[in-house]
Design a protein around this motif. Structure first.
Motif, PDB file in Angstrom:
ATOM      1  N   ALA A  35       0.842  -1.195   0.000  1.00  0.00           N
ATOM      2  CA  ALA A  35       0.000   0.000   0.000  1.00  0.00           C
ATOM      3  C   ALA A  35       0.873   1.239   0.000  1.00  0.00           C
ATOM      4  O   ALA A  35       2.010   1.215   0.468  1.00  0.00           O
ATOM      5  CB  ALA A  35      -0.918   0.018   1.222  1.00  0.00           C
ATOM      6  N   PRO A  91      -4.862   6.237   2.449  1.00  0.00           N
ATOM      7  CA  PRO A  91      -4.494   5.268   1.409  1.00  0.00           C
ATOM      8  C   PRO A  91      -4.608   5.895   0.019  1.00  0.00           C
ATOM      9  O   PRO A  91      -5.622   6.479  -0.334  1.00  0.00           O
ATOM     10  CB  PRO A  91      -5.507   4.141   1.563  1.00  0.00           C
ATOM     11  CG  PRO A  91      -6.110   4.324   2.919  1.00  0.00           C
ATOM     12  CD  PRO A  91      -6.001   5.777   3.240  1.00  0.00           C
ATOM     13  N   GLN A  98      -3.608   0.509  -2.949  1.00  0.00           N
ATOM     14  CA  GLN A  98      -3.474  -0.744  -2.212  1.00  0.00           C
ATOM     15  C   GLN A  98      -3.417  -1.894  -3.191  1.00  0.00           C
ATOM     16  O   GLN A  98      -4.136  -1.892  -4.193  1.00  0.00           O
ATOM     17  CB  GLN A  98      -4.619  -0.945  -1.226  1.00  0.00           C
ATOM     18  CG  GLN A  98      -4.579   0.055  -0.079  1.00  0.00           C
ATOM     19  CD  GLN A  98      -5.649  -0.214   0.954  1.00  0.00           C
ATOM     20  OE1 GLN A  98      -6.775  -0.530   0.625  1.00  0.00           O
ATOM     21  NE2 GLN A  98      -5.272  -0.072   2.220  1.00  0.00           N
TER      22      GLN A  98
END
Length: 110
Positions: free
Chosen positions: A98, A105, A108
């Motif tokens: 990730a 994020p 990922q």
């Protein structure tokens, strides 16, 4: 970062592997080219994080995971600082699981 003159870009994990071993991906030269210039894994990682931020005059917001910093980082499938579980020859083969930007994020692995 690196001052290694290249055509193109050196992937960071390959750069860390080379800084630690001073060998190419075939393990040559055995023992490393100018082996006295090998650095520890922590020193190599710092070169791509805190030291790179310092070189860019951004050490107040980049280069480490700490309060007030941007929290841009990657998560690997192994601990590249752990010499017991990750042999030197395997550093560059680590997979990115990730990527985080600003602590959120950004990508990922599926």
């Amino acid at each position: 970062g690196s001052d290694w003159p290249t055509v193109g870009v050196v992937p960071p994990l390959l750069g860390i592997y080379a800084a630690v071993t001073r060998e190419d991906l075939r393990g040559q030269p055995e023992g490393g080219w100018l082996a006295q210039q090998c650095v520890s894994r922590a020193q190599a990682l710092r070169g791509y994080t805190a030291d790179a931020a310092f070189a860019a005059f951004k050490e107040a917001s980049l280069g480490q995971i700490a309060d007030g910093f941007l929290a841009d980082f990657v998560a690997f499938d192994r601990d590249i600082l752990d010499e017991q579980s990750v042999p030197d020859r395997d550093i560059w083969q680590s997979a990115v699981l990730a990527t985080y930007s600003g602590g959120e994020p950004a990508w990922q692995h599926a």
